[in-house]
Design a protein around this motif. Structure first.
Motif, PDB file in Angstrom:
ATOM      1  N   ALA A 132       0.835  -1.203   0.000  1.00  0.00           N
ATOM      2  CA  ALA A 132       0.000   0.000   0.000  1.00  0.00           C
ATOM      3  C   ALA A 132       0.869   1.252   0.000  1.00  0.00           C
ATOM      4  CB  ALA A 132      -0.935  -0.012   1.205  1.00  0.00           C
ATOM      5  N   ASP A 133       1.968   1.215   0.759  1.00  0.00           N
ATOM      6  CA  ASP A 133       2.877   2.363   0.804  1.00  0.00           C
ATOM      7  C   ASP A 133       3.529   2.614  -0.547  1.00  0.00           C
ATOM      8  OD1 ASP A 133       2.275   2.810   3.455  1.00  0.00           O
ATOM      9  OD2 ASP A 133       4.144   1.964   4.231  1.00  0.00           O
ATOM     10  N   LEU A 134       3.816   1.542  -1.294  1.00  0.00           N
ATOM     11  CA  LEU A 134       4.364   1.722  -2.640  1.00  0.00           C
ATOM     12  C   LEU A 134       3.395   2.504  -3.512  1.00  0.00           C
ATOM     13  CD1 LEU A 134       7.029   0.573  -4.054  1.00  0.00           C
ATOM     14  CD2 LEU A 134       6.562  -0.328  -1.784  1.00  0.00           C
ATOM     15  N   HIS A 135       2.113   2.179  -3.407  1.00  0.00           N
ATOM     16  CA  HIS A 135       1.105   2.928  -4.152  1.00  0.00           C
ATOM     17  C   HIS A 135       1.107   4.393  -3.733  1.00  0.00           C
ATOM     18  CE1 HIS A 135      -1.049   0.186  -6.759  1.00  0.00           C
ATOM     19  NE2 HIS A 135      -1.106  -0.731  -5.806  1.00  0.00           N
ATOM     20  N   THR A 136       1.182   4.628  -2.424  1.00  0.00           N
ATOM     21  CA  THR A 136       1.186   6.002  -1.923  1.00  0.00           C
ATOM     22  C   THR A 136       2.374   6.776  -2.469  1.00  0.00           C
ATOM     23  OG1 THR A 136       0.039   5.334   0.105  1.00  0.00           O
ATOM     24  CG2 THR A 136       1.235   7.429   0.152  1.00  0.00           C
ATOM     25  N   LEU A 137       3.535   6.149  -2.495  1.00  0.00           N
ATOM     26  CA  LEU A 137       4.737   6.793  -3.014  1.00  0.00           C
ATOM     27  C   LEU A 137       4.669   7.015  -4.525  1.00  0.00           C
ATOM     28  CD1 LEU A 137       7.453   4.799  -1.034  1.00  0.00           C
ATOM     29  CD2 LEU A 137       6.986   7.255  -0.806  1.00  0.00           C
ATOM     30  N   GLY A 138       3.793   6.276  -5.198  1.00  0.00           N
ATOM     31  CA  GLY A 138       3.737   6.336  -6.653  1.00  0.00           C
ATOM     32  C   GLY A 138       4.791   5.483  -7.312  1.00  0.00           C
ATOM     33  N   ALA A 139       5.347   4.535  -6.573  1.00  0.00           N
ATOM     34  CA  ALA A 139       6.447   3.704  -7.059  1.00  0.00           C
ATOM     35  C   ALA A 139       5.919   2.385  -7.625  1.00  0.00           C
ATOM     36  CB  ALA A 139       7.441   3.435  -5.937  1.00  0.00           C
ATOM     37  N   ALA A 140       6.710   1.780  -8.484  1.00  0.00           N
ATOM     38  CA  ALA A 140       6.301   0.552  -9.158  1.00  0.00           C
ATOM     39  C   ALA A 140       6.776  -0.711  -8.453  1.00  0.00           C
ATOM     40  CB  ALA A 140       6.811   0.553 -10.599  1.00  0.00           C
ATOM     41  N   TRP A 141       7.999  -0.666  -7.889  1.00  0.00           N
ATOM     42  CA  TRP A 141       8.650  -1.909  -7.495  1.00  0.00           C
ATOM     43  C   TRP A 141       9.001  -1.946  -6.007  1.00  0.00           C
ATOM     44  CZ3 TRP A 141      11.819   0.349 -11.790  1.00  0.00           C
ATOM     45  CH2 TRP A 141      11.378  -0.079 -13.046  1.00  0.00           C
ATOM     46  N   PRO A 142       8.570  -2.994  -5.289  1.00  0.00           N
ATOM     47  CA  PRO A 142       9.157  -3.290  -3.981  1.00  0.00           C
ATOM     48  C   PRO A 142      10.483  -4.012  -4.193  1.00  0.00           C
ATOM     49  CG  PRO A 142       7.442  -4.891  -4.490  1.00  0.00           C
ATOM     50  CD  PRO A 142       7.497  -3.934  -5.654  1.00  0.00           C
ATOM     51  N   VAL A 143      11.478  -3.682  -3.381  1.00  0.00           N
ATOM     52  CA  VAL A 143      12.817  -4.244  -3.561  1.00  0.00           C
ATOM     53  C   VAL A 143      13.304  -4.844  -2.246  1.00  0.00           C
ATOM     54  CG1 VAL A 143      15.202  -3.806  -4.254  1.00  0.00           C
ATOM     55  CG2 VAL A 143      13.344  -2.482  -5.291  1.00  0.00           C
ATOM     56  N   VAL A 144      13.732  -6.090  -2.283  1.00  0.00           N
ATOM     57  CA  VAL A 144      14.413  -6.705  -1.139  1.00  0.00           C
ATOM     58  C   VAL A 144      15.867  -6.255  -1.190  1.00  0.00           C
ATOM     59  CG1 VAL A 144      15.173  -8.866  -0.093  1.00  0.00           C
ATOM     60  CG2 VAL A 144      12.868  -8.689  -1.059  1.00  0.00           C
ATOM     61  N   PRO A 145      16.339  -5.509  -0.187  1.00  0.00           N
ATOM     62  CA  PRO A 145      17.684  -4.934  -0.267  1.00  0.00           C
ATOM     63  C   PRO A 145      18.811  -5.900   0.045  1.00  0.00           C
ATOM     64  CG  PRO A 145      16.608  -4.232   1.748  1.00  0.00           C
ATOM     65  CD  PRO A 145      15.577  -4.998   0.972  1.00  0.00           C
ATOM     66  N   SER A 146      18.524  -6.950   0.821  1.00  0.00           N
ATOM     67  CA  SER A 146      19.568  -7.913   1.203  1.00  0.00           C
ATOM     68  C   SER A 146      18.898  -9.122   1.832  1.00  0.00           C
ATOM     69  CB  SER A 146      20.566  -7.286   2.190  1.00  0.00           C
ATOM     70  OG  SER A 146      19.905  -6.909   3.388  1.00  0.00           O
ATOM     71  N   LEU A 147      19.684 -10.181   1.972  1.00  0.00           N
ATOM     72  CA  LEU A 147      19.198 -11.415   2.602  1.00  0.00           C
ATOM     73  C   LEU A 147      20.074 -11.774   3.794  1.00  0.00           C
ATOM     74  CD1 LEU A 147      18.532 -13.510  -0.627  1.00  0.00           C
ATOM     75  CD2 LEU A 147      16.800 -12.556   0.916  1.00  0.00           C
ATOM     76  N   PRO A 148      19.479 -12.389   4.829  1.00  0.00           N
ATOM     77  CA  PRO A 148      20.280 -12.811   5.988  1.00  0.00           C
ATOM     78  C   PRO A 148      21.396 -13.764   5.581  1.00  0.00           C
ATOM     79  CG  PRO A 148      17.921 -12.964   6.452  1.00  0.00           C
ATOM     80  CD  PRO A 148      18.049 -12.693   4.987  1.00  0.00           C
ATOM     81  N   GLY A 149      22.524 -13.642   6.241  1.00  0.00           N
ATOM     82  CA  GLY A 149      23.671 -14.482   5.922  1.00  0.00           C
ATOM     83  C   GLY A 149      23.387 -15.963   6.046  1.00  0.00           C
ATOM     84  N   ALA A 150      22.514 -16.333   6.980  1.00  0.00           N
ATOM     85  CA  ALA A 150      22.218 -17.749   7.199  1.00  0.00           C
ATOM     86  C   ALA A 150      21.554 -18.394   5.990  1.00  0.00           C
ATOM     87  CB  ALA A 150      21.328 -17.913   8.432  1.00  0.00           C
ATOM     88  N   LEU A 151      20.975 -17.596   5.109  1.00  0.00           N
ATOM     89  CA  LEU A 151      20.299 -18.142   3.930  1.00  0.00           C
ATOM     90  C   LEU A 151      21.237 -18.353   2.752  1.00  0.00           C
ATOM     91  CD1 LEU A 151      16.982 -16.084   3.971  1.00  0.00           C
ATOM     92  CD2 LEU A 151      17.259 -18.510   4.510  1.00  0.00           C
ATOM     93  N   HIS A 152      22.504 -18.016   2.914  1.00  0.00           N
ATOM     94  CA  HIS A 152      23.430 -18.084   1.786  1.00  0.00           C
ATOM     95  C   HIS A 152      23.965 -19.499   1.569  1.00  0.00           C
ATOM     96  CE1 HIS A 152      23.084 -13.761   1.822  1.00  0.00           C
ATOM     97  NE2 HIS A 152      23.776 -13.715   0.700  1.00  0.00           N
ATOM     98  N   THR A 153      23.036 -20.368   1.247  1.00  0.00           N
ATOM     99  CA  THR A 153      23.318 -21.745   0.836  1.00  0.00           C
ATOM    100  C   THR A 153      22.389 -22.048  -0.333  1.00  0.00           C
ATOM    101  OG1 THR A 153      21.614 -22.748   2.243  1.00  0.00           O
ATOM    102  CG2 THR A 153      23.807 -22.406   3.235  1.00  0.00           C
ATOM    103  N   ASP A 187      26.213 -12.552  -2.580  1.00  0.00           N
ATOM    104  CA  ASP A 187      25.140 -13.233  -3.301  1.00  0.00           C
ATOM    105  C   ASP A 187      25.649 -13.919  -4.564  1.00  0.00           C
ATOM    106  OD1 ASP A 187      23.081 -12.327  -1.512  1.00  0.00           O
ATOM    107  OD2 ASP A 187      23.226 -10.358  -2.467  1.00  0.00           O
ATOM    108  N   HIS A 188      26.859 -13.571  -4.994  1.00  0.00           N
ATOM    109  CA  HIS A 188      27.444 -14.163  -6.198  1.00  0.00           C
ATOM    110  C   HIS A 188      28.426 -15.295  -5.874  1.00  0.00           C
ATOM    111  CE1 HIS A 188      25.666 -11.098  -8.809  1.00  0.00           C
ATOM    112  NE2 HIS A 188      25.924 -10.252  -7.838  1.00  0.00           N
ATOM    113  N   ALA A 189      28.471 -15.673  -4.614  1.00  0.00           N
ATOM    114  CA  ALA A 189      29.383 -16.739  -4.206  1.00  0.00           C
ATOM    115  C   ALA A 189      28.968 -18.082  -4.811  1.00  0.00           C
ATOM    116  CB  ALA A 189      29.412 -16.849  -2.685  1.00  0.00           C
TER     117      ALA A 189
END
Length: 301
Positions: A132-153, A187-189
């Motif tokens: 909903a906030d993306l709509h308010t901002l007038g923006a198109a894309w939600p972006v995940v900025p990073s992932l927890p280190g534990a998920l890097h498998t 993320d490129h490992a």
């Protein structure tokens, strides 16, 4: 890098952005030092016509400007607009509401195209409000900025790919663009013989999930952005354009070692619509903003 995907590679839903501005173009070229050269000059003598980045496609990722934003959010946006920027990527609101930021953007003539939202927020009960906030901002894309280190498998990234498809479906149902993922070097490992980033590219639905490719972190991680553009068309609607100093640290765009002219030759194939400037630790954020804009506005590729 594997090039096959089990999903269709048809382009996802995308929005059109601000058109070009001849006045801003003239100002940007004037701002670029007389007699200065760009890395494009070595590559324009090819069989391809030289391209310019559309002025409506040159934006600022606001993480770069976090210090002045914390002091004067509206004034910082005004100065970015005066430099020539057309769009911004939101990264931190500094106590402002989405509606408040939208009012400031409208007042300065800037447009938000995306917002960075924590992975745990998007995969949890905060998803609806975030969209909903993306709509308010007038923006198109939600972006995940990073992932927890534990998920890097490999298993962790496959779990993330499933979550990304689910979040991307929710974004589409909410009338937004695709979910995007912003990469870092780790993320490129290669883990157990698999490139982690490739798992996300290959095991997410192109209709629902795209990527905001940070070209500095891709290069730092040993990846080739241009190769991704060719092998995975239309998956990269936004870039973080960040340069690398000779010592591997951050640099103003155009002052470092990355060959943006060569890198961007296949950006159209990759589906790039937004070139968002970023510098993680600028000594003078406004100088970085001016230098980087002038370079991108003058770049031929």
């Amino acid at each position: 890098m594997r090039s096959r995907s089990r999903f269709s590679t048809a382009p996802g839903t995308r929005r059109a952005f601000l058109g070009t501005s001849l006045g801003l173009a003239a100002a940007a070229v004037a701002a670029f030092p007389a007699g200065a050269t760009t890395s494009a000059e070595a590559t324009t003598a090819t069989d391809r016509p030289a391209r310019l980045i559309p002025r409506g496609g040159i934006g600022m990722h606001l993480y770069t400007m976090r210090d002045p934003l914390a002091v004067d959010f509206h004034g910082t946006l005004e100065r970015l607009a005066e430099i020539g920027y057309a769009t911004v990527g939101v990264s931190g609101r500094h106590g402002n509401s989405a509606a408040g930021i939208r009012r400031m953007l409208d007042a300065t003539g800037l447009r938000a195209v995306l917002e960075h939202v924590a992975y745990d927020t998007l995969r949890g009960p905060g998803l609806g409000q975030a969209l909903a906030d993306l709509h308010t901002l007038g923006a198109a894309w939600p972006v995940v900025p990073s992932l927890p280190g534990a998920l890097h498998t490999p298993a962790g990234f496959r779990e993330v790919a499933r979550e990304f498809n689910r979040i991307g479906q929710a974004a589409r149902e909410a009338g937004l663009g695709r979910l995007l993922f912003h990469n870092h070097g780790n993320d490129h490992a290669t883990v157990d013989g698999e490139v982690l980033y490739d798992i996300l590219v290959e095991e997410t639905d192109p209709e629902l999930v795209g990527f905001e490719l940070d070209v500095y972190w891709a290069a730092k991680g040993g990846a080739d952005p241009a190769r991704y553009f060719v092998q995975h068309p239309h998956r990269f609607p936004a870039l973080h354009v960040k340069d690398m100093a000779p010592d591997g640290s951050f640099a103003d765009v155009g002052s470092g070692t990355l060959d943006f002219a060569a890198m961007f030759q296949d950006a159209h194939t990759g589906g790039v619509k937004q070139w968002l400037v970023e510098h993680d630790s600028p000594a003078d954020p406004f100088a970085t903003a001016r230098n980087s804009y002038a370079y991108l506005a003058a770049l031929r590729y």
